[in-house]
Scaffold this active site. Structure first.
Site, PDB file in Angstrom:
ATOM      1  N   GLN A 176       0.858  -1.249  -0.024  1.00 31.00           N
ATOM      2  CA  GLN A 176      -0.043  -0.261   0.026  1.00 31.00           C
ATOM      3  C   GLN A 176       0.670   1.270   0.100  1.00 31.00           C
ATOM      4  O   GLN A 176       0.522   2.195   0.719  1.00 31.00           O
ATOM      5  CB  GLN A 176      -0.926   0.084   1.320  1.00 31.00           C
ATOM      6  CG  GLN A 176      -2.072  -0.728   1.152  1.00 31.00           C
ATOM      7  CD  GLN A 176      -3.054  -0.267  -0.192  1.00 31.00           C
ATOM      8  OE1 GLN A 176      -3.245   0.534  -0.510  1.00 31.00           O
ATOM      9  NE2 GLN A 176      -3.639  -1.345  -0.639  1.00 31.00           N
ATOM     10  N   SER A 177       1.950   1.243  -0.615  1.00 27.37           N
ATOM     11  CA  SER A 177       2.827   2.375  -0.721  1.00 27.37           C
ATOM     12  C   SER A 177       2.159   3.451  -1.294  1.00 27.37           C
ATOM     13  O   SER A 177       1.700   3.457  -2.720  1.00 27.37           O
ATOM     14  CB  SER A 177       4.143   1.775  -1.360  1.00 27.37           C
ATOM     15  OG  SER A 177       4.888   3.132  -1.708  1.00 27.37           O
TER      16      SER A 177
END
Ligand SMILES: *Cc1c(COP(=O)(O)O)cnc(C)c1O
Length: 331
Positions: free
Chosen positions: A75-76
């Site tokens: 989920q960067s």
């Protein structure tokens, strides 16, 4: 000091506003909290990474690269911003993500996918091992074999070039303070890979801010970030020969708010996210800004920032990280 910036692409919606909170109070007699709205630097590309990428991607294009390789968590925010900006610039984007392919393609990962990024997953232990064995450079070599020229952006775009993103934000803050006729004692940010913090510190010295910069660690401990931020500053200084020794620049960090770990938060953080949304219409995220804002509020209550009338919190974005954690937000 007049700063000559290196080459830069105009990608972010800047300057962003600096706004005081209207209803939320941390404690009676607490300093007034101002939010630097870097959650408004873009729509899908919002947050702090786009400021760094203006400089980093300019360098990639100057080197004639046609492919960008970068890495981060599943989920960067950094990977999402890079994927979308690559699409905007007509570059191929290869994301090396730490973690298992999730069952649901959600949040930032959904946007990575829409942006057409090539995604490669490595489970956590494997990721570390492969990185130590030159995974990024091996990927560059693999692209080279296929006639592609790839450019590597480190995690969070935090390196000597990326520092410029928040030097430029500190430049904006100087004008914001003049406009609002305030002289804040502190600037607080979430610290995740260190580049935002490093840039704000460099900006403090270049633009002679009174405000001390404090970083709230969201993953590693203080010692790790002291080292990382110092090394980003040294690389920046070495490359651009701007200022005298950066070695005695003070780096202020608090690592009391990391638990239970990266991308995880205690129930009080989720409650505070809801409170701020309800009272101010400002949406924080559980991975970075919610945790950092919570840490700042705790420290205000303990009296750490008592000797100032105004304090600035840098809202570094992260809204898409809310969606994969929906269950924790509405329970
Ligand atoms: C990456 C990120 C941070 C941390 O910034 P660093 O420069 O990596 O320390 C803070 N907030 C959000 C929303 C981020 O995506």
């Amino acid at each position: 000091m007049r700063v000559v910036y290196p080459q830069r692409l105009a990608l972010a919606n800047t300057p962003t506003p600096l706004q005081p909170l209207q209803r939320f109070v941390a404690a009676p007699d607490a300093p007034r909290i101002w939010i630097k709205r870097d959650d408004l630097t873009g729509s899908a590309t919002s947050g702090n990474k786009i400021r760094k990428l203006e400089f980093v991607l300019a360098e990639a294009l100057a080197q004639g690269c046609d492919t960008i390789i970068t890495c981060g968590g599943v989920q960067s925010n950094h990977c999402r911003t890079t994927a979308l900006l690559c699409a905007q610039l007509g570059l191929h984007c290869c994301l090396i993500l730490r973690g298992e392919p999730p069952a649901d393609i959600d949040g930032n990962l959904l946007l990575d996918t829409l942006a057409g990024a090539e995604i490669r997953y490595f489970s956590s232990p494997d990721f570390l091992r492969q990185m130590q064995n030159g995974l990024l450079q091996n990927t560059v070599a693999e692209f080279a074999k296929n006639g592609k020229k790839a450019f590597v952006i480190p995690i969070g775009a935090s390196d000597g070039i990326g520092v410029w993103g928040y030097v430029s934000a500190a430049d904006e803050l100087k004008s914001d303070f003049a406009l609002h006729e305030i002289n804040p004692g502190y600037i607080v940010t979430a610290t995740g890979s260190g580049g935002t913090h490093a840039g704000l510190i460099a900006g403090k010295y270049l633009f002679e801010h009174q405000a001390d910069v404090w970083g709230i660690c969201v993953c590693d401990d203080e010692a790790a970030f002291q080292k990382k931020i110092r090394s980003d500053l040294q690389e920046w200084n070495l490359h651009y020969q701007l200022v005298q020794p950066v070695d005695d620049w003070q780096i202020n960090l608090l690592d009391d708010y990391v638990a239970p770990g990266y991308a995880q938060a205690i129930p009080d953080v989720y409650a505070l996210i809801a409170e701020l949304a309800r009272l101010e219409g400002i949406v924080l995220d559980p991975v970075y800004t919610g945790k950092a804002f919570y840490g700042m509020v705790q420290e205000i209550r303990r009296g750490r920032f008592a000797d100032t009338q105004d304090i600035v919190f840098v809202h570094t974005g992260g809204i898409f990280g809310l969606f994969p954690q929906r269950d924790l937000l509405i329970s």
